[in-house]
Design a protein around this motif. Sequence first.
Motif, PDB file in Angstrom:
ATOM      1  N   LYS A 140      29.913  21.913 -20.402  1.00  9.90           N
ATOM      2  CA  LYS A 140      28.464  21.927 -20.228  1.00  9.90           C
ATOM      3  C   LYS A 140      27.925  20.550 -19.867  1.00  9.90           C
ATOM      4  CE  LYS A 140      27.357  25.982 -23.018  1.00  9.90           C
ATOM      5  NZ  LYS A 140      26.584  26.545 -24.156  1.00  9.90           N
ATOM      6  N   ALA A 141      28.528  19.508 -20.432  1.00  9.29           N
ATOM      7  CA  ALA A 141      28.089  18.150 -20.108  1.00  9.29           C
ATOM      8  C   ALA A 141      28.324  17.825 -18.638  1.00  9.29           C
ATOM      9  CB  ALA A 141      28.820  17.138 -20.988  1.00  9.29           C
ATOM     10  N   ALA A 142      29.331  18.472 -18.054  1.00  8.12           N
ATOM     11  CA  ALA A 142      29.639  18.261 -16.637  1.00  8.12           C
ATOM     12  C   ALA A 142      28.878  19.223 -15.733  1.00  8.12           C
ATOM     13  CB  ALA A 142      31.135  18.405 -16.410  1.00  8.12           C
TER      14      ALA A 142
ATOM     15  N   ALA B  58      33.942  28.296 -12.094  1.00  9.75           N
ATOM     16  CA  ALA B  58      34.068  29.469 -12.951  1.00  9.75           C
ATOM     17  C   ALA B  58      33.308  29.289 -14.259  1.00  9.75           C
ATOM     18  CB  ALA B  58      35.534  29.746 -13.264  1.00  9.75           C
ATOM     19  N   ALA B  59      32.788  30.394 -14.779  1.00  8.29           N
ATOM     20  CA  ALA B  59      32.318  30.423 -16.160  1.00  8.29           C
ATOM     21  C   ALA B  59      33.540  30.699 -17.021  1.00  8.29           C
ATOM     22  CB  ALA B  59      31.278  31.523 -16.347  1.00  8.29           C
TER      23      ALA B  59
ATOM     24  N   ALA C  40      30.145  27.690 -20.124  1.00  9.18           N
ATOM     25  CA  ALA C  40      31.249  28.120 -20.970  1.00  9.18           C
ATOM     26  C   ALA C  40      30.726  28.584 -22.323  1.00  9.18           C
ATOM     27  CB  ALA C  40      32.255  26.987 -21.168  1.00  9.18           C
ATOM     28  N   VAL C  41      31.558  29.384 -22.989  1.00  9.27           N
ATOM     29  CA  VAL C  41      31.239  29.858 -24.325  1.00  9.27           C
ATOM     30  C   VAL C  41      32.514  29.821 -25.165  1.00  9.27           C
ATOM     31  CG1 VAL C  41      31.678  32.287 -23.725  1.00  9.27           C
ATOM     32  CG2 VAL C  41      30.154  31.736 -25.629  1.00  9.27           C
ATOM     33  N   PRO C  42      32.414  29.447 -26.457  1.00  8.07           N
ATOM     34  CA  PRO C  42      33.611  29.399 -27.285  1.00  8.07           C
ATOM     35  C   PRO C  42      33.927  30.750 -27.912  1.00  8.07           C
ATOM     36  CG  PRO C  42      31.757  28.580 -28.528  1.00  8.07           C
ATOM     37  CD  PRO C  42      31.235  28.913 -27.157  1.00  8.07           C
ATOM     38  N   HIS C  43      35.203  30.927 -28.251  1.00  5.98           N
ATOM     39  CA  HIS C  43      35.646  32.100 -29.012  1.00  5.98           C
ATOM     40  C   HIS C  43      36.783  31.635 -29.903  1.00  5.98           C
ATOM     41  CE1 HIS C  43      37.269  35.998 -30.115  1.00  5.98           C
ATOM     42  NE2 HIS C  43      36.198  36.568 -29.582  1.00  5.98           N
TER      43      HIS C  43
ATOM     44  N   ALA D 117      34.856  24.496 -29.397  1.00  6.40           N
ATOM     45  CA  ALA D 117      33.494  23.976 -29.237  1.00  6.40           C
ATOM     46  C   ALA D 117      33.483  22.669 -28.454  1.00  6.40           C
ATOM     47  CB  ALA D 117      32.859  23.773 -30.613  1.00  6.40           C
ATOM     48  N   ASP D 118      34.479  21.818 -28.693  1.00  8.86           N
ATOM     49  CA  ASP D 118      34.544  20.534 -27.989  1.00  8.86           C
ATOM     50  C   ASP D 118      34.737  20.732 -26.491  1.00  8.86           C
ATOM     51  OD1 ASP D 118      34.250  19.246 -30.398  1.00  8.86           O
ATOM     52  OD2 ASP D 118      36.368  18.719 -30.616  1.00  8.86           O
ATOM     53  N   VAL D 119      35.596  21.662 -26.107  1.00 10.38           N
ATOM     54  CA  VAL D 119      35.830  21.907 -24.682  1.00 10.38           C
ATOM     55  C   VAL D 119      34.599  22.509 -24.030  1.00 10.38           C
ATOM     56  CG1 VAL D 119      37.236  23.174 -23.006  1.00 10.38           C
ATOM     57  CG2 VAL D 119      38.320  22.083 -24.977  1.00 10.38           C
TER      58      VAL D 119
END
Length: 300
Positions: A60-62, A31-32, A66-69, A53-55
Amino acid sequence: MAALENAVVLVTGGGRGLGRAHCLELAAQGAAVVVNDPGVGRDGDGGGAGPAADVVAEIKAAGGNAVPHTGSVTSWTDAADMVRTAVSTFGTLTGVVNNAGILRDEMITSATEQAWDAVIAVHLKGTFAVTRHACDFWRAQAKAGRQIDAHIVNTVSGAGLWGNIGQSAYSAAKAGIAGLTAVTALEMRRYGVAVNAISPLALTRMSAQFFSDRGSDPALDPACASPVVAWLQSAESSWLTGQILRIDGGKLSRVDGYTEAPHHYPAADGARLQYGEIGQAVSWLWGTAPRGLAGPLPVR
């Protein structure tokens, strides 16, 4: 093909604890993810972009997307923007995980209006606000002729189902979420939206004080609940709606709602209970007899 390859899921409170685990599992299943977290403390104070941001960076490293909000679920406009962010970034929204929460525990005799309002705002209003805006999007899509297979997963608690000392606001909010889950499921089924809830036992910063004697218990790893959340975001689960699943480590249980007991006490005249027989009736229903009677009364 990954189980959630075409899914776009918004997770509130996704920066830590259960929410973080859910985000990572959802991304691992393809999932995105919109990782919402304003970065507040356990009591709802403070804030910062770091947790979300950390999550996102982990995902993304994996190799995930994803995008933060960082908006607050207590804000009507922020909740709407979470849905807009998913659609503008990934083209659609297929699911929501309402996980955001805070704690301000107080005994009922010392509870303050401010603490009550804060807890209700994050848990109950926040779940409603995000749910409302997501459902509005899916309803519009369905009315435009598009096939919808969407999923909402809410978060309840044993405190909301059975109560807990010192948690009047939290318990009331979680009980309210259970009711909201049932109503949303009834209203949104026609549009292709399945709505369920989880009641997870997990060691997080919110629950640490309750599990101080089980700090190293692997059954309390927040990640234990996340595969259930991911499955509830999949097409495989679309038949299930309006339900609560309890997750305790490797154990999955069904939680049934309020049910009417099979036995009833009929009024003496068959029409209306009189004040004088209420004590007798209630005692019989609970399996005891009023003082002076030899035993439980028979059903008339």
